[in-house]
Design an enzyme around this catalytic site. Structure first.
Site, PDB file in Angstrom:
ATOM      1  N   ARG A 196       0.797  -1.227   0.000  1.00 13.20           N
ATOM      2  CA  ARG A 196       0.000   0.000   0.000  1.00 13.20           C
ATOM      3  C   ARG A 196       0.825   1.271   0.000  1.00 13.20           C
ATOM      4  NH1 ARG A 196      -3.703  -2.218   4.671  1.00 13.20           N
ATOM      5  NH2 ARG A 196      -1.611  -2.910   5.145  1.00 13.20           N
ATOM      6  N   ASP A 251       0.006 -14.411  -0.744  1.00 14.53           N
ATOM      7  CA  ASP A 251       0.066 -14.236   0.709  1.00 14.53           C
ATOM      8  C   ASP A 251       0.285 -15.589   1.367  1.00 14.53           C
ATOM      9  OD1 ASP A 251      -0.547 -11.877   2.765  1.00 14.53           O
ATOM     10  OD2 ASP A 251      -1.174 -13.780   3.635  1.00 14.53           O
ATOM     11  N   TYR A 287      -1.891 -18.147  13.136  1.00 17.25           N
ATOM     12  CA  TYR A 287      -3.074 -17.458  12.574  1.00 17.25           C
ATOM     13  C   TYR A 287      -4.324 -18.324  12.714  1.00 17.25           C
ATOM     14  CZ  TYR A 287      -0.499 -13.514  10.691  1.00 17.25           C
ATOM     15  OH  TYR A 287       0.244 -12.378  10.571  1.00 17.25           O
TER      16      TYR A 287
HETATM   17  O1  CP3 Z   1       6.014  -7.882  -2.638  1.00 17.41           O
HETATM   18  C1  CP3 Z   1       5.621  -8.520  -1.661  1.00 17.41           C
HETATM   19  O2  CP3 Z   1       6.384  -8.849  -0.744  1.00 17.41           O
HETATM   20  C2  CP3 Z   1       4.140  -8.863  -1.606  1.00 17.41           C
HETATM   21  C3  CP3 Z   1       3.802 -10.260  -1.330  1.00 17.41           C
HETATM   22  C4  CP3 Z   1       3.472 -10.569   0.116  1.00 17.41           C
HETATM   23  C5  CP3 Z   1       2.252 -10.249   0.760  1.00 17.41           C
HETATM   24  N1  CP3 Z   1       2.211 -10.905   1.955  1.00 17.41           N
HETATM   25  C6  CP3 Z   1       1.163  -9.415   0.209  1.00 17.41           C
HETATM   26  C7  CP3 Z   1       0.265  -8.690   1.150  1.00 17.41           C
HETATM   27  C8  CP3 Z   1       4.223 -11.333   1.006  1.00 17.41           C
HETATM   28  C9  CP3 Z   1       5.630 -11.842   0.834  1.00 17.41           C
HETATM   29  C10 CP3 Z   1       3.398 -11.555   2.151  1.00 17.41           C
HETATM   30  C11 CP3 Z   1       3.794 -12.416   3.265  1.00 17.41           C
HETATM   31  C12 CP3 Z   1       3.034 -12.376   4.513  1.00 17.41           C
HETATM   32  N2  CP3 Z   1       1.689 -12.237   4.700  1.00 17.41           N
HETATM   33  C13 CP3 Z   1       3.623 -12.590   5.775  1.00 17.41           C
HETATM   34  C14 CP3 Z   1       5.068 -12.899   6.022  1.00 17.41           C
HETATM   35  C15 CP3 Z   1       5.900 -11.672   5.876  1.00 17.41           C
HETATM   36  C16 CP3 Z   1       5.862 -10.769   7.052  1.00 17.41           C
HETATM   37  O3  CP3 Z   1       5.549  -9.592   6.853  1.00 17.41           O
HETATM   38  O4  CP3 Z   1       6.143 -11.227   8.156  1.00 17.41           O
HETATM   39  C17 CP3 Z   1       2.593 -12.512   6.735  1.00 17.41           C
HETATM   40  C18 CP3 Z   1       2.760 -12.608   8.234  1.00 17.41           C
HETATM   41  C19 CP3 Z   1       1.380 -12.293   6.037  1.00 17.41           C
HETATM   42  C20 CP3 Z   1      -0.007 -12.185   6.609  1.00 17.41           C
HETATM   43  C21 CP3 Z   1      -0.612 -10.873   6.274  1.00 17.41           C
HETATM   44  N3  CP3 Z   1      -1.115 -10.536   5.045  1.00 17.41           N
HETATM   45  C22 CP3 Z   1      -0.821  -9.795   7.141  1.00 17.41           C
HETATM   46  C23 CP3 Z   1      -0.411  -9.747   8.604  1.00 17.41           C
HETATM   47  C24 CP3 Z   1      -1.444  -8.787   6.398  1.00 17.41           C
HETATM   48  C25 CP3 Z   1      -1.970  -7.479   6.914  1.00 17.41           C
HETATM   49  C26 CP3 Z   1      -0.850  -6.568   7.209  1.00 17.41           C
HETATM   50  C27 CP3 Z   1      -0.792  -5.462   6.207  1.00 17.41           C
HETATM   51  O5  CP3 Z   1       0.310  -5.138   5.752  1.00 17.41           O
HETATM   52  O6  CP3 Z   1      -1.866  -4.942   5.901  1.00 17.41           O
HETATM   53  C28 CP3 Z   1      -1.581  -9.247   5.081  1.00 17.41           C
HETATM   54  C29 CP3 Z   1      -2.141  -8.511   3.939  1.00 17.41           C
HETATM   55  C30 CP3 Z   1      -1.214  -8.263   2.784  1.00 17.41           C
HETATM   56  N4  CP3 Z   1      -0.411  -9.227   2.209  1.00 17.41           N
HETATM   57  C31 CP3 Z   1      -1.073  -7.046   2.061  1.00 17.41           C
HETATM   58  C32 CP3 Z   1      -0.148  -7.307   1.035  1.00 17.41           C
HETATM   59  C33 CP3 Z   1       0.294  -6.352  -0.052  1.00 17.41           C
HETATM   60  C34 CP3 Z   1      -1.860  -5.766   2.308  1.00 17.41           C
HETATM   61  C35 CP3 Z   1      -3.267  -6.034   1.891  1.00 17.41           C
HETATM   62  C36 CP3 Z   1      -4.027  -4.845   1.378  1.00 17.41           C
HETATM   63  O7  CP3 Z   1      -3.790  -4.415   0.247  1.00 17.41           O
HETATM   64  O8  CP3 Z   1      -4.929  -4.376   2.083  1.00 17.41           O
END
Ligand code: CP3
Length: 345
Positions: free
Chosen positions: A31, A76, A153
């Site tokens: 974002r 994700d 989770y």
């Molecule tokens: O370029 C990239 O790295 C994007 C790919 C990616 C996403 N999630 C997209 C995403 C990757 C590598 C992840 C991994 C992920 N997802 C992890 C492990 C990495 C870390 O940060 O520890 C975990 C714990 C998750 C679970 C997850 N997904 C959470 C906790 C959240 C909400 C937190 C947030 O940033 O809003 C997500 C949502 C998420 N996954 C978003 C993205 C781009 C944001 C969603 C949105 O657009 O609203």
């Protein structure tokens, strides 16, 4: 890029000497990028993940805009939970939510059977679309959640600070815990191997929240399941093993597996690498909050980190965790340039 001369990113994973330090950023899409927000205005998060053309576009956005040395698949770690029938949702601003969390043996027994090829074909299709579009410009990194972080989770039902339900489950219901972890390990293995078959050239296993555990708990309740994943992955594809808050767990994480250990910023990279030993490569570990400061401070932070590494081969520059939403994109672009410039001297 060809098999005889792998991209610097892949060389670094294997600790071959490279002329510069490759850099990619954890959660490099997201974002903080206007291009991503524009896509999200038109698609829900899960809908985006399930649309290979759109997911491929989001995967490529940071490569084009930031100049990073690897692409990370847009997907994700929690996608594998949806086919289990637990009601996965991403609520705006609040992160992931599981409508039917797993709290006991009956809940575990109720999880739907699933085969990744049937449940998550869109992820593998995204890999194929991205590889074609990249045309070997940079390698593509796939990823999955490690069993503990996925279990946390499932059990907590969403993000958690203390992981109290997870820790209680682990202690009071050890047989069910091991059955659940083993099931998640099987799913993760099949999911990662499916991504490799579709074309990813390296993979990262995210055990993001494992730092909440004592070393003894990690050893007894987690390590065997993570190790079982690493041991069953397609050989010769570099694997990065990442967690946060892992200063006390590093030797155990290394014992579980991975060619590269990913570090967060709470450890000093030189001493962490010493503790890990020279056989593994190391990824990390700038505090993502540094990117909110001025360009001068960002440069200082990048230089300090590169100086601590001192040109040792096998370092992949990365943030210690994901890019914060408030981060100016120009600062991220500048950081990537700075790392390339400072590490080529
Ligand atoms: O370029 C990239 O790295 C994007 C790919 C990616 C996403 N999630 C997209 C995403 C990757 C590598 C992840 C991994 C992920 N997802 C992890 C492990 C990495 C870390 O940060 O520890 C975990 C714990 C998750 C679970 C997850 N997904 C959470 C906790 C959240 C909400 C937190 C947030 O940033 O809003 C997500 C949502 C998420 N996954 C978003 C993205 C781009 C944001 C969603 C949105 O657009 O609203």
């Amino acid at each position: 890029m060809n098999a005889a001369r792998p991209a610097p990113f892949l060389q670094a994973c294997h600790r071959f000497a490279t002329a510069f330090t490759p850099v990619w950023l954890m959660r490099q899409a997201g974002r903080y990028m206007p291009e991503y927000r524009a896509m999200r205005a038109r698609h829900g998060f899960l809908e985006l993940c399930k649309n290979p053309e759109a997911a491929a576009e989001v995967t490529l956005q940071p490569v084009d805009r930031l100049g990073v040395d690897a692409a990370i698949l847009f997907a994700d770690i929690l996608l594998v939970l949806e086919p289990l029938g637990v009601g996965l949702e991403f609520t705006r601003g609040e992160g992931p939510h599981i409508a039917h969390p797993v709290r006991n043996a009956e809940d575990v027994a109720r999880l739907h059977p699933m085969a990744v090829d049937e449940s998550l074909p869109f992820v593998f299709e995204t890999v194929r679309v991205v590889r074609k579009a990249l045309a070997d410009r940079v390698p593509l990194i796939g990823f999955a959640g490690a069993p503990f972080t996925l279990a946390s989770y499932l059990i907590e039902g969403g993000p958690s600070r203390e992981f109290l339900r997870t820790k209680r489950f682990m202690r009071d219901e050890p047989a069910t815990w091991h059955a659940l972890m083993s099931r998640l390990g099987d799913i993760t293995t099949a999911y990662v191997n499916g991504q490799i078959a579709a074309g990813v050239q390296a993979v990262q296993l995210f055990d993001s929240w494992v730092g909440t555990l004592s070393p003894a708990d990690y050893r007894d309740h987690v390590l065997p399941h993570s190790r079982a994943v690493f041991q069953r992955l397609v050989p010769d594809v570099p694997v990065i093993h990442f967690g946060t808050g892992t200063a006390g767990l590093l030797p155990l994480m290394k014992a579980a597996g991975g060619d590269v250990i990913g570090l967060d910023w709470r450890v000093e990279i030189g001493s962490a690498w010493e503790c890990l030993g020279p056989e593994v490569a190391v990824q990390g570990n700038l505090d993502p909050a540094v990117l909110l400061a001025s360009l001068g401070e960002i440069r200082r932070g990048a230089k300090e980190l590169l100086d601590a590494v001192g040109g040792r081969p096998g370092h992949i520059f990365n943030l210690g965790h994901g890019v914060h939403q408030e981060t100016p994109v120009d600062h991220v672009v500048a950081l990537v340039d700075m790392v390339h410039e400072l590490s080529s001297r």
